[in-house]
Design a protein around this motif. Structure first.
Motif, PDB file in Angstrom:
ATOM      1  N   LYS A 182       0.857  -1.174   0.000  1.00 48.10           N
ATOM      2  CA  LYS A 182       0.000   0.000   0.000  1.00 48.10           C
ATOM      3  C   LYS A 182       0.899   1.230   0.000  1.00 48.10           C
ATOM      4  O   LYS A 182       2.083   1.149   0.338  1.00 48.10           O
ATOM      5  N   GLU A 183       0.330   2.363  -0.352  1.00 45.93           N
ATOM      6  CA  GLU A 183       1.118   3.586  -0.328  1.00 45.93           C
ATOM      7  C   GLU A 183       0.255   4.787   0.018  1.00 45.93           C
ATOM      8  O   GLU A 183      -0.954   4.807  -0.216  1.00 45.93           O
ATOM      9  N   ASP A 184       0.908   5.781   0.625  1.00 45.41           N
ATOM     10  CA  ASP A 184       0.273   7.075   0.834  1.00 45.41           C
ATOM     11  C   ASP A 184       1.218   8.136   0.276  1.00 45.41           C
ATOM     12  O   ASP A 184       2.108   7.818  -0.514  1.00 45.41           O
ATOM     13  N   ASP A 185       1.051   9.369   0.686  1.00 46.35           N
ATOM     14  CA  ASP A 185       1.864  10.445   0.120  1.00 46.35           C
ATOM     15  C   ASP A 185       3.328  10.377   0.541  1.00 46.35           C
ATOM     16  O   ASP A 185       4.202  10.970  -0.109  1.00 46.35           O
ATOM     17  N   PHE A 186       3.612   9.649   1.638  1.00 47.70           N
ATOM     18  CA  PHE A 186       4.956   9.695   2.198  1.00 47.70           C
ATOM     19  C   PHE A 186       5.669   8.337   2.235  1.00 47.70           C
ATOM     20  O   PHE A 186       6.896   8.284   2.256  1.00 47.70           O
ATOM     21  N   ASN A 187       4.922   7.248   2.277  1.00 48.87           N
ATOM     22  CA  ASN A 187       5.525   5.939   2.484  1.00 48.87           C
ATOM     23  C   ASN A 187       4.854   4.858   1.645  1.00 48.87           C
ATOM     24  O   ASN A 187       3.696   4.990   1.231  1.00 48.87           O
ATOM     25  N   TYR A 188       5.617   3.784   1.434  1.00 49.77           N
ATOM     26  CA  TYR A 188       5.057   2.510   0.991  1.00 49.77           C
ATOM     27  C   TYR A 188       4.969   1.615   2.221  1.00 49.77           C
ATOM     28  O   TYR A 188       5.851   1.631   3.079  1.00 49.77           O
ATOM     29  N   ASN A 202       1.336 -20.895  16.159  1.00 50.09           N
ATOM     30  CA  ASN A 202       0.713 -21.996  15.405  1.00 50.09           C
ATOM     31  C   ASN A 202      -0.291 -21.521  14.351  1.00 50.09           C
ATOM     32  O   ASN A 202      -0.960 -22.357  13.739  1.00 50.09           O
ATOM     33  N   LYS A 203      -0.398 -20.211  14.134  1.00 50.39           N
ATOM     34  CA  LYS A 203      -1.376 -19.720  13.165  1.00 50.39           C
ATOM     35  C   LYS A 203      -0.759 -18.865  12.058  1.00 50.39           C
ATOM     36  O   LYS A 203      -0.904 -19.171  10.876  1.00 50.39           O
ATOM     37  N   TYR A 204      -0.072 -17.792  12.425  1.00 53.00           N
ATOM     38  CA  TYR A 204       0.444 -16.908  11.374  1.00 53.00           C
ATOM     39  C   TYR A 204       1.531 -15.989  11.925  1.00 53.00           C
ATOM     40  O   TYR A 204       1.669 -15.806  13.145  1.00 53.00           O
ATOM     41  N   THR A 205       2.270 -15.411  10.994  1.00 56.72           N
ATOM     42  CA  THR A 205       3.186 -14.315  11.293  1.00 56.72           C
ATOM     43  C   THR A 205       3.058 -13.287  10.182  1.00 56.72           C
ATOM     44  O   THR A 205       3.028 -13.642   8.997  1.00 56.72           O
ATOM     45  N   SER A 206       2.960 -12.036  10.561  1.00 60.28           N
ATOM     46  CA  SER A 206       2.844 -10.957   9.590  1.00 60.28           C
ATOM     47  C   SER A 206       3.880  -9.883   9.923  1.00 60.28           C
ATOM     48  O   SER A 206       3.878  -9.336  11.026  1.00 60.28           O
ATOM     49  N   VAL A 207       4.788  -9.633   8.981  1.00 58.07           N
ATOM     50  CA  VAL A 207       5.809  -8.601   9.158  1.00 58.07           C
ATOM     51  C   VAL A 207       5.516  -7.482   8.167  1.00 58.07           C
ATOM     52  O   VAL A 207       5.410  -7.718   6.961  1.00 58.07           O
ATOM     53  N   SER A 208       5.391  -6.277   8.688  1.00 52.12           N
ATOM     54  CA  SER A 208       5.145  -5.103   7.850  1.00 52.12           C
ATOM     55  C   SER A 208       6.309  -4.127   7.982  1.00 52.12           C
ATOM     56  O   SER A 208       6.880  -3.974   9.065  1.00 52.12           O
ATOM     57  N   PHE A 209       6.663  -3.499   6.883  1.00 48.46           N
ATOM     58  CA  PHE A 209       7.704  -2.476   6.943  1.00 48.46           C
ATOM     59  C   PHE A 209       7.360  -1.342   5.992  1.00 48.46           C
ATOM     60  O   PHE A 209       6.700  -1.539   4.964  1.00 48.46           O
ATOM     61  N   THR A 210       7.789  -0.163   6.370  1.00 48.39           N
ATOM     62  CA  THR A 210       7.553   1.016   5.540  1.00 48.39           C
ATOM     63  C   THR A 210       8.832   1.391   4.809  1.00 48.39           C
ATOM     64  O   THR A 210       9.943   1.160   5.289  1.00 48.39           O
ATOM     65  N   LEU A 211       8.666   1.950   3.634  1.00 48.85           N
ATOM     66  CA  LEU A 211       9.757   2.546   2.873  1.00 48.85           C
ATOM     67  C   LEU A 211       9.414   4.003   2.639  1.00 48.85           C
ATOM     68  O   LEU A 211       8.353   4.319   2.105  1.00 48.85           O
ATOM     69  N   LYS A 212      10.297   4.870   3.063  1.00 48.20           N
ATOM     70  CA  LYS A 212      10.071   6.286   2.876  1.00 48.20           C
ATOM     71  C   LYS A 212      10.148   6.635   1.402  1.00 48.20           C
ATOM     72  O   LYS A 212      11.074   6.239   0.698  1.00 48.20           O
TER      73      LYS A 212
END
Length: 405
Positions: free
Chosen positions: A320-326, A388-398
């Motif tokens: 996803k993206e906004d005006d400043f980051n992905y 035992n269910k899930y892992t979600s890693v999120s990161f932003t890129l400026k």
């Protein structure tokens, strides 16, 4: 060895760690001696340090002298007594100084002396802050206290100077290690690229010499091996060349087709188990450092594959993206991470006790590396997981302003 000798040995050892003897003039110390003379209304002020055989002046206001023999020093008496200062109101009436050459000199003999000790953090006396007059004199209690404050500032300067020198030594050491790592990177680049080139060449020879004996499926496998070898060689070249250069991440920007990058990474991983990887429906072009983003995604996808105990691995990748980051998110249906350990997974070398899909224990390097690389790109990382269910890693890129790229 007597207590006094032990004390002197420790004092001299401490003095050497400051590397102050014979150091160049520094304005900060000169300002303090000038201030001491002004506050005490004395014609002479100095900061001195005493080593094994001499008294050396770091700063001297009112006279021009750099050192004296230790036996002619007033300050040797200051550092050897129990009080934190020594005051001599009239040297002509003090047997310790009556024969001193600075007292006996015809022009401007020293008649008054006040010296305040300079203590290090372990209460070793390194030297003194002093004021001198050419006539008998004395200091009020308030001026003595002012000299104490100024002596503290002298030591603050010394400690800061020592810290800066230590940092310079560390910097020089790191520069040397960095040089060695660059040399190592060049060697590794050669050692990896040559076998890969040989693999590609061998595949071409096999196809040319035995093409009549290899069916279409076999040829497809050989083509796949060649393609993977070329991609791995290109990836290795990009990574090693990045670490061989001194430019930071912001100076190595290019337009990256996100979906195409994902497809290349998936090919590199050579997944040989039931797996479904869902990439974004719409491709996104990102102005970023391709090498760093590639390493981030390789680490995350590699973890999703390794730490997964399901019969079919499912990985969802979203952007996803906004005006400043992905915002990029990698979610899997794997083993998950216990809640009480989630805050530690970004610590270098921290590992969970449970092994990965192949029975191997992790190194604790992957996620800390991801966090470091994301920060280089001006972003942040967060993790959500349920055991035992899930892992979600999120990161932003400026987002970076495109300067004509």
């Amino acid at each position: 060895m007597s207590k006094s000798k032990v004390k002197e040995v420790r004092r001299l050892e401490s003095l050497k760690t400051y590397d102050i003897i014979d150091s160049p003039d520094e304005q900060s110390y000169d300002e303090l001696t000038r201030l001491a003379a002004t506050l005490c209304q004395m014609p002479v002020s100095f900061i001195s340090f005493i080593d094994e055989d001499k008294q050396w002046f770091k700063s001297f206001y009112g006279l021009n002298i750099k050192q004296t023999p230790k036996e002619d020093s007033f300050c040797k008496f200051t550092i050897s007594q129990n009080r934190d200062f020594l005051e001599v109101t009239d040297t002509f009436n003090d047997n310790r100084f009556i024969n001193n050459p600075f007292v006996q000199q015809k022009e401007s003999p020293i008649r008054y002396y006040f010296g305040m000790k300079l203590y290090d953090k372990k209460q070793n006396v390194l030297g003194t802050l002093c004021v001198v007059d050419f006539k008998p004199n004395s200091l009020s209690a308030s001026r003595k206290q002012s000299m104490r404050y100024l002596a503290n500032q002298v030591m603050n300067l010394l400690e800061l100077r020592k810290s800066l020198q230590s940092l310079q030594h560390i910097k020089k050491s790191l520069e040397q290690k960095n040089k060695e790592l660059k040399q190592f990177a060049n060697q590794v680049s050669h050692d990896i690229k040559m076998p890969l080139a040989n693999i590609v060449l061998t595949i071409d020879l096999l196809k040319a010499k035995y093409q009549e004996n290899i069916d279409d499926t076999g040829k497809q496998y050989l083509d796949y091996l060649k393609s993977s070898g070329l991609k791995l060689s290109a990836y290795t070249e990009r990574v090693l060349s990045y670490y061989a250069r001194e430019e930071d991440a912001q100076n190595e920007m290019e337009i990256v087709d996100f979906n195409y990058l994902l497809e290349d990474i998936i090919d590199l991983l050579q997944i040989n188990q039931p797996c479904e990887i869902n990439i974004p429906e719409k491709n996104t072009e990102i102005l970023t450092n391709k090498v760093l983003l590639e390493q981030i995604l390789l680490n995350l996808l590699g973890n999703s594959l390794k730490y997964n105990d399901k019969s079919k691995i499912v990985i969802d990748i979203n952007i996803k993206e906004d005006d400043f980051n992905y915002l990029i998110t990698v979610t899997d249906n794997g083993m998950g991470i216990a809640k009480n350990k989630q805050k530690d997974v970004f610590k270098l070398f921290f590992t969970e006790e449970k092994p990965d899909r192949n029975g191997n224990k992790g190194t604790g390097i992957g996620l800390p590396t991801v966090q470091k690389l994301v920060k280089q790109l001006g972003g942040n990382v967060c993790l959500e997981s349920e055991e035992n269910k899930y892992t979600s890693v999120s990161f932003t890129l400026k987002k970076v302003i495109d300067n004509g790229i």
